[in-house]
Design a protein around this motif. Structure first.
Motif, mmCIF file in Angstrom:
data_model
loop_
_atom_site.group_PDB
_atom_site.id
_atom_site.type_symbol
_atom_site.label_atom_id
_atom_site.label_comp_id
_atom_site.label_asym_id
_atom_site.label_seq_id
_atom_site.Cartn_x
_atom_site.Cartn_y
_atom_site.Cartn_z
ATOM 1 N N LYS A 289 -14.044 5.146 35.733
ATOM 2 C CA LYS A 289 -14.801 5.266 34.492
ATOM 3 C C LYS A 289 -15.975 6.232 34.637
ATOM 4 N N GLU A 290 -16.710 6.110 35.731
ATOM 5 C CA GLU A 290 -17.870 6.977 35.944
ATOM 6 C C GLU A 290 -17.469 8.448 36.041
ATOM 7 N N LYS A 291 -16.348 8.694 36.694
ATOM 8 C CA LYS A 291 -15.872 10.080 36.835
ATOM 9 C C LYS A 291 -15.502 10.667 35.479
ATOM 10 N N ILE A 292 -14.832 9.852 34.633
ATOM 11 C CA ILE A 292 -14.438 10.323 33.298
ATOM 12 C C ILE A 292 -15.674 10.633 32.462
ATOM 13 N N LEU A 293 -16.679 9.751 32.513
ATOM 14 C CA LEU A 293 -17.905 9.974 31.752
ATOM 15 C C LEU A 293 -18.649 11.218 32.240
ATOM 16 N N TRP A 294 -18.665 11.399 33.565
ATOM 17 C CA TRP A 294 -19.307 12.598 34.118
ATOM 18 C C TRP A 294 -18.575 13.855 33.640
ATOM 19 N N GLU A 295 -17.241 13.777 33.658
ATOM 20 C CA GLU A 295 -16.422 14.904 33.226
ATOM 21 C C GLU A 295 -16.679 15.232 31.754
ATOM 22 N N TYR A 296 -16.782 14.176 30.932
ATOM 23 C CA TYR A 296 -17.080 14.373 29.513
ATOM 24 C C TYR A 296 -18.440 15.054 29.340
ATOM 25 N N GLN A 297 -19.454 14.534 30.026
ATOM 26 C CA GLN A 297 -20.797 15.092 29.897
ATOM 27 C C GLN A 297 -20.840 16.563 30.311
ATOM 28 N N PHE A 298 -20.119 16.893 31.362
ATOM 29 C CA PHE A 298 -20.067 18.269 31.852
ATOM 30 C C PHE A 298 -19.403 19.190 30.815
ATOM 31 N N GLN A 299 -18.213 18.775 30.337
ATOM 32 C CA GLN A 299 -17.469 19.598 29.378
ATOM 33 C C GLN A 299 -18.195 19.683 28.038
ATOM 34 N N ASP A 300 -18.806 18.577 27.618
ATOM 35 C CA ASP A 300 -19.545 18.549 26.357
ATOM 36 C C ASP A 300 -20.754 19.491 26.425
ATOM 37 N N LYS A 301 -21.465 19.470 27.538
ATOM 38 C CA LYS A 301 -22.633 20.340 27.719
ATOM 39 C C LYS A 301 -22.218 21.815 27.644
ATOM 40 N N LYS A 302 -21.112 22.128 28.319
ATOM 41 C CA LYS A 302 -20.621 23.502 28.319
ATOM 42 C C LYS A 302 -20.229 23.950 26.903
ATOM 43 N N PHE A 303 -19.547 23.054 26.196
ATOM 44 C CA PHE A 303 -19.116 23.386 24.836
ATOM 45 C C PHE A 303 -20.313 23.558 23.908
ATOM 46 N N CYS A 304 -21.306 22.669 24.007
ATOM 47 C CA CYS A 304 -22.487 22.755 23.158
ATOM 48 C C CYS A 304 -23.293 24.033 23.433
ATOM 49 N N GLU A 305 -23.205 24.516 24.656
ATOM 50 C CA GLU A 305 -23.936 25.728 25.033
ATOM 51 C C GLU A 305 -23.296 26.998 24.483
ATOM 52 N N ASN A 306 -21.947 27.063 24.563
ATOM 53 C CA ASN A 306 -21.317 28.342 24.174
ATOM 54 C C ASN A 306 -20.446 28.303 22.914
ATOM 55 N N LYS A 307 -20.066 27.076 22.454
ATOM 56 C CA LYS A 307 -19.256 26.917 21.234
ATOM 57 C C LYS A 307 -17.994 27.795 21.249
ATOM 58 N N LYS A 308 -17.351 27.867 22.408
ATOM 59 C CA LYS A 308 -16.140 28.670 22.543
ATOM 60 C C LYS A 308 -14.895 27.790 22.409
ATOM 61 N N ARG A 309 -13.853 28.331 21.784
ATOM 62 C CA ARG A 309 -12.590 27.599 21.633
ATOM 63 C C ARG A 309 -12.019 27.228 22.996
ATOM 64 N N LYS A 310 -12.105 28.152 23.943
ATOM 65 C CA LYS A 310 -11.579 27.919 25.285
ATOM 66 C C LYS A 310 -12.260 26.715 25.935
ATOM 67 N N GLN A 311 -13.563 26.579 25.734
ATOM 68 C CA GLN A 311 -14.291 25.459 26.326
ATOM 69 C C GLN A 311 -13.911 24.140 25.658
ATOM 70 N N PHE A 312 -13.723 24.176 24.331
ATOM 71 C CA PHE A 312 -13.301 22.950 23.645
ATOM 72 C C PHE A 312 -11.919 22.520 24.121
ATOM 73 N N LYS A 313 -11.028 23.483 24.358
ATOM 74 C CA LYS A 313 -9.691 23.175 24.834
ATOM 75 C C LYS A 313 -9.727 22.480 26.194
ATOM 76 N N LYS A 314 -10.711 22.834 27.013
ATOM 77 C CA LYS A 314 -10.861 22.178 28.316
ATOM 78 C C LYS A 314 -11.233 20.712 28.130
ATOM 79 N N LEU A 315 -12.150 20.460 27.182
ATOM 80 C CA LEU A 315 -12.547 19.079 26.892
ATOM 81 C C LEU A 315 -11.358 18.288 26.358
ATOM 82 N N GLU A 316 -10.611 18.922 25.457
ATOM 83 C CA GLU A 316 -9.441 18.272 24.857
ATOM 84 C C GLU A 316 -8.360 18.007 25.901
ATOM 85 N N LYS A 317 -8.170 18.947 26.817
ATOM 86 C CA LYS A 317 -7.170 18.802 27.872
ATOM 87 C C LYS A 317 -7.500 17.622 28.777
ATOM 88 N N CYS A 318 -8.775 17.436 29.077
ATOM 89 C CA CYS A 318 -9.199 16.295 29.895
ATOM 90 C C CYS A 318 -8.843 14.978 29.218
#
Length: 265
Positions: free
Chosen positions: A75-104
């Motif tokens: 659970k902790e790893k999944i939450l960390w992964e979400y926080q990492f991907q979410d931060k990246k997406f919020c920073e650049n708002k790129k489709r490629k970054q959102f796809k990474k979050l969705e893929k996870c």
């Protein structure tokens, strides 16, 4: 509003409309007539046993089984992964970054599908239909829990559990009930996000969900109770798992995007 968020929300909304407006094919209609005829031959006592098995299965898992399910993933790893991907997406708002979050959010489903097929086939060969219900529900909830975490939602509070029950009910609803159940899911999500009270009777929510499941899976569980022939029930288990997780993924994705949309204002 970010273009990527707008486009992704439009994509989700198109998928939802397609899902709600989907019409039964001629083959599906014929299959429905055949299924209805077969259902009439299933003894009332067995029908009640199947519904009761779903009801008790849901109660046990929600009251005592969540901690056991959580041992099957980090659970902790999944939450960390979400926080990492979410931060990246919020920073650049790129489709490629959102796809990474969705893929996870999608990556654990292949393993869960394999488990669903294996337990359904194994018990089906032995002619065991009812005892596999709690295991089957646990695998579905595992998939939903992981999806929720990947989009930043904690499933441990009661309101989110009600939301999950309504998600499952809506995903399994008959065509004529889809719109009604989907609207309830949308309203529940909106109330949770706005921190508005969500009225509910937990046992009644469980009972209604169990009824929808037992009606939808009546024939599959009946067949799965026949030795050797029952192995075919495993294929239906996989189909149900895939159907529910596809619906749940779409709804959690939508909630995530709408949250990010609001944060931009």
């Amino acid at each position: 509003m970010s273009d990527i968020i707008k486009k992704q929300l439009e994509k989700v909304e198109k998928q939802e409309q397609k899902y709600l407006q989907q019409k039964e094919s001629t083959l599906q209609k014929k299959s429905k007539v055949f299924s209805h005829a077969l259902e009439q031959k299933i003894p009332l006592k067995l029908r009640e046993s199947i519904q009761n098995a779903f009801y008790k299965g849901f109660l046990v898992i929600f009251e005592k089984g969540t901690s056991v399910i959580e041992k099957t993933y980090d659970k902790e790893k999944i939450l960390w992964e979400y926080q990492f991907q979410d931060k990246k997406f919020c920073e650049n708002k790129k489709r490629k970054q959102f796809k990474k979050l969705e893929k996870c959010a999608n990556k654990s489903n292949r393993m869960n599908i394999a488990v669903t097929a294996a337990e359904g086939a194994g018990l089906g060969i032995l002619g065991i239909g009812l005892p596999d219900i709690p295991i089957f529900l646990a695998v579905i909830l595992k998939g939903i829990y992981e999806t929720a975490l990947h989009y930043g939602y904690d499933y441990n509070n009661k309101r989110e559990q009600i939301y999950i029950l309504r998600l499952m009910r809506s995903a399994m609803a008959q065509q004529e009930q889809k719109k009604q159940y989907d609207e309830l899911v949308e309203k529940t999500a909106e109330d949770i996000e706005k921190e508005i009270a969500v009225p509910y009777d937990f046992k009644q929510e469980v009972r209604e969900t169990a009824e929808v499941f037992s009606n939808a899976m009546l024939i599959a569980k009946f067949i799965q109770g026949i030795p050797l022939v029952g192995v075919t029930g495993s294929g239906y288990n996989v189909m149900v798992y895939t159907k529910i997780l596809k619906y749940c993924h779409r709804k959690y994705k939508k909630r995530y995007l709408m949250n990010r949309q609001q944060s931009l204002y």
